[in-house]
Write a protein that holds these residues in place. Structure first.
Motif, mmCIF file in Angstrom:
data_model
loop_
_atom_site.group_PDB
_atom_site.id
_atom_site.type_symbol
_atom_site.label_atom_id
_atom_site.label_comp_id
_atom_site.label_asym_id
_atom_site.label_seq_id
_atom_site.Cartn_x
_atom_site.Cartn_y
_atom_site.Cartn_z
ATOM 1 N N LYS A 1 30.683 107.825 17.718
ATOM 2 C CA LYS A 1 31.406 109.101 17.919
ATOM 3 C C LYS A 1 31.078 110.092 16.803
ATOM 4 O O LYS A 1 30.784 111.255 17.057
ATOM 5 N N ARG A 2 31.124 109.603 15.549
ATOM 6 C CA ARG A 2 30.895 110.485 14.396
ATOM 7 C C ARG A 2 29.465 111.015 14.346
ATOM 8 O O ARG A 2 29.217 112.104 13.872
ATOM 9 N N ASN A 3 28.527 110.171 14.830
ATOM 10 C CA ASN A 3 27.107 110.536 14.693
ATOM 11 C C ASN A 3 26.476 110.878 16.035
ATOM 12 O O ASN A 3 25.255 110.802 16.192
ATOM 13 N N PHE A 4 27.319 111.249 16.985
ATOM 14 C CA PHE A 4 26.880 111.455 18.362
ATOM 15 C C PHE A 4 25.619 112.332 18.473
ATOM 16 O O PHE A 4 24.655 111.969 19.140
ATOM 17 N N ASP A 5 25.633 113.471 17.798
ATOM 18 C CA ASP A 5 24.532 114.432 17.973
ATOM 19 C C ASP A 5 23.189 113.883 17.514
ATOM 20 O O ASP A 5 22.153 114.209 18.087
ATOM 21 N N SER A 6 23.202 113.055 16.481
ATOM 22 C CA SER A 6 21.921 112.580 15.945
ATOM 23 C C SER A 6 21.446 111.273 16.590
ATOM 24 O O SER A 6 20.340 110.813 16.319
ATOM 25 N N LEU A 7 22.265 110.679 17.439
ATOM 26 C CA LEU A 7 21.858 109.404 18.049
ATOM 27 C C LEU A 7 21.266 109.618 19.434
ATOM 28 O O LEU A 7 21.751 110.445 20.213
ATOM 29 N N LYS A 8 20.228 108.826 19.731
ATOM 30 C CA LYS A 8 19.542 108.958 21.030
ATOM 31 C C LYS A 8 20.248 108.147 22.112
ATOM 32 O O LYS A 8 20.979 107.193 21.815
ATOM 33 N N ASP A 9 19.973 108.531 23.364
ATOM 34 C CA ASP A 9 20.436 107.772 24.520
ATOM 35 C C ASP A 9 20.035 106.299 24.326
ATOM 36 O O ASP A 9 18.934 106.020 23.853
ATOM 37 N N PHE A 10 20.903 105.394 24.672
ATOM 38 C CA PHE A 10 20.643 103.947 24.614
ATOM 39 C C PHE A 10 20.429 103.414 23.199
ATOM 40 O O PHE A 10 19.609 102.518 22.981
ATOM 41 N N THR A 11 21.176 103.975 22.215
ATOM 42 C CA THR A 11 21.154 103.401 20.862
ATOM 43 C C THR A 11 22.244 102.328 20.791
ATOM 44 O O THR A 11 23.377 102.564 21.225
ATOM 45 N N PHE A 12 21.879 101.172 20.259
ATOM 46 C CA PHE A 12 22.851 100.096 20.041
ATOM 47 C C PHE A 12 23.259 100.111 18.568
ATOM 48 O O PHE A 12 22.404 100.219 17.689
ATOM 49 N N VAL A 13 24.554 99.980 18.294
ATOM 50 C CA VAL A 13 25.045 99.888 16.913
ATOM 51 C C VAL A 13 25.871 98.611 16.805
ATOM 52 O O VAL A 13 26.851 98.437 17.543
ATOM 53 N N SER A 14 25.447 97.696 15.913
ATOM 54 C CA SER A 14 26.198 96.443 15.770
ATOM 55 C C SER A 14 26.670 96.301 14.328
ATOM 56 O O SER A 14 26.163 96.976 13.430
ATOM 57 N N SER A 15 27.647 95.419 14.126
ATOM 58 C CA SER A 15 28.143 95.195 12.772
ATOM 59 C C SER A 15 28.642 93.753 12.651
ATOM 60 O O SER A 15 29.207 93.207 13.604
ATOM 61 N N SER A 16 28.442 93.166 11.455
ATOM 62 C CA SER A 16 28.923 91.791 11.255
ATOM 63 C C SER A 16 30.438 91.775 11.084
ATOM 64 O O SER A 16 31.087 90.754 11.291
ATOM 65 N N PHE A 17 30.979 92.939 10.655
ATOM 66 C CA PHE A 17 32.429 93.024 10.482
ATOM 67 C C PHE A 17 32.907 94.449 10.761
ATOM 68 O O PHE A 17 32.204 95.404 10.441
ATOM 69 N N GLN A 18 34.091 94.562 11.346
ATOM 70 C CA GLN A 18 34.704 95.881 11.544
ATOM 71 C C GLN A 18 36.048 95.890 10.821
ATOM 72 O O GLN A 18 36.888 95.017 11.068
ATOM 73 N N SER A 19 36.253 96.888 9.968
ATOM 74 C CA SER A 19 37.532 96.947 9.246
ATOM 75 C C SER A 19 38.612 97.620 10.094
ATOM 76 O O SER A 19 39.802 97.494 9.795
ATOM 77 N N ALA A 20 38.204 98.329 11.138
ATOM 78 C CA ALA A 20 39.188 98.992 12.008
ATOM 79 C C ALA A 20 38.713 98.933 13.463
ATOM 80 O O ALA A 20 38.611 99.961 14.144
ATOM 81 N N GLY A 21 38.420 97.699 13.910
ATOM 82 C CA GLY A 21 37.958 97.501 15.294
ATOM 83 C C GLY A 21 39.045 97.922 16.277
ATOM 84 O O GLY A 21 40.220 97.633 16.062
ATOM 85 N N ARG A 22 38.629 98.603 17.322
ATOM 86 C CA ARG A 22 39.608 99.122 18.297
ATOM 87 C C ARG A 22 39.479 98.433 19.645
ATOM 88 O O ARG A 22 38.368 98.161 20.103
ATOM 89 N N GLY A 23 40.626 98.159 20.275
ATOM 90 C CA GLY A 23 40.632 97.589 21.615
ATOM 91 C C GLY A 23 41.184 98.589 22.609
ATOM 92 O O GLY A 23 41.470 99.734 22.247
ATOM 93 N N ARG A 24 41.359 98.155 23.844
ATOM 94 C CA ARG A 24 41.928 99.052 24.861
ATOM 95 C C ARG A 24 43.414 99.255 24.587
ATOM 96 O O ARG A 24 44.042 98.469 23.909
ATOM 97 N N GLN A 25 43.945 100.309 25.184
ATOM 98 C CA GLN A 25 45.371 100.669 25.062
ATOM 99 C C GLN A 25 45.835 100.713 23.603
ATOM 100 O O GLN A 25 46.883 100.175 23.253
ATOM 101 N N LYS A 26 44.967 101.285 22.781
ATOM 102 C CA LYS A 26 45.269 101.517 21.358
ATOM 103 C C LYS A 26 45.547 100.233 20.564
ATOM 104 O O LYS A 26 46.169 100.247 19.508
ATOM 105 N N ARG A 27 45.098 99.097 21.108
ATOM 106 C CA ARG A 27 45.270 97.843 20.364
ATOM 107 C C ARG A 27 44.155 97.703 19.342
ATOM 108 O O ARG A 27 43.133 98.367 19.418
#
Ligand code: BTN
Length: 245
Positions: A20-46
């Motif tokens: 979301k933050r880097n939307f403009d500079s990222l190309k179609d079909f870019t994958f972003v992965s991470s070994s850890f998320q400090s604020a991982g988000r789920g559905r319904q604001k979970r």
């Protein structure tokens, strides 16, 4: 065969938030992965909690209009790619819980968060965030949906990097087929063949009222066909809550 466009982090707040933050500079079909998320988000604001280095956490970006407009299909298509990869690599048969979860033995192994990006109120991108429990063995007891992982199913450690590569390739291949083939329906066949909710009773909002309905099938337009007092209704994902009888 096209190469995979991927960015990996050891740690980030959320792979979907990064896109979301880097939307403009990222190309179609870019994958972003991470070994850890400090604020991982789920559905319904979970929150989406996953232990460091033990799971597959990634998001990918779609910017092409034709794809973005078919986001209901893409949610089920993403689930199909996870199902296919679990079957191919580990001979695991998983179930699809409409609209976009993967279950094994009545426990959740994967969840998908679909978000749109817009510019001046026009949707110009879709961010598909996927969390898969891979090597995590213990989960909190108070989860709304009980969880499992690949390791718990096959009783051995999984090479997350190899699993990720196969899944990314399956996603690129199936999404490309879906884009090119007008009669593509593999995801709908899968959704019905592996329909975790089939014949189950769940609460749904029908004409503004909460009703206990029976699940019949997933329609070709990705809505859910349910039965209430002998009458059929077709529901969208916002109209249903999953409290089993
Ligand atoms: C759900 O509630 O079932 C959806 C969970 C989605 C979690 C994934 S993990 C990678 C991506 N980044 C996030 O912050 N969320 C999604």
């Amino acid at each position: 065969m096209s190469s995979i466009n991927e960015i990996h982090f050891d740690e980030i707040d959320s792979t979907s938030s990064y896109i979301k933050r880097n939307f403009d500079s990222l190309k179609d079909f870019t994958f972003v992965s991470s070994s850890f998320q400090s604020a991982g988000r789920g559905r319904q604001k979970r929150k989406w909690l996953a232990r460091k280095g033990e799971n597959l956490l990634f998001s990918f970006l779609l910017k092409e209009d034709k794809m973005i407009n078919r986001y209901c299909d893409l949610s089920i298509l993403s689930s199909y790619c996870i199902y296919k990869t679990l079957l191919e690599r580990f001979s695991i048969s998983s179930m699809f819980k409409w609209p976009n979860d993967i279950y094994i033995d009545s426990k959740k192994i994967s969840g998908i968060l679909l978000e749109t990006h817009d510019n001046l109120n026009v949707i110009d991108g879709l961010i598909i965030g996927i969390g898969i429990n891979v090597n995590q063995n213990e989960f909190e007891d108070d989860l709304i949906f009980p969880a499992t992982s690949i390791k718990k199913i096959i009783n051995s450690d999984v090479n997350i990097e190899k699993f990720k590569k196969v899944l990314f390739r399956n996603i690129i291949d199936e999404f490309t087929r879906f884009d090119k083939e007008d009669d593509y329906k593999e995801h709908i066949y899968f959704a019905n063949d592996c329909n975790y909710l089939k014949n189950k009773k769940v609460y749904a909002i029908i004409s503004g009222k909460k009703e206990l309905v029976e699940i019949v099938k997933i329609n070709d337009d990705c809505s859910l066909k349910v039965l209430l007092n002998g009458k059929e209704y077709n529901l969208l994902s916002g109209e249903i809550t999953f409290h089993h009888e």
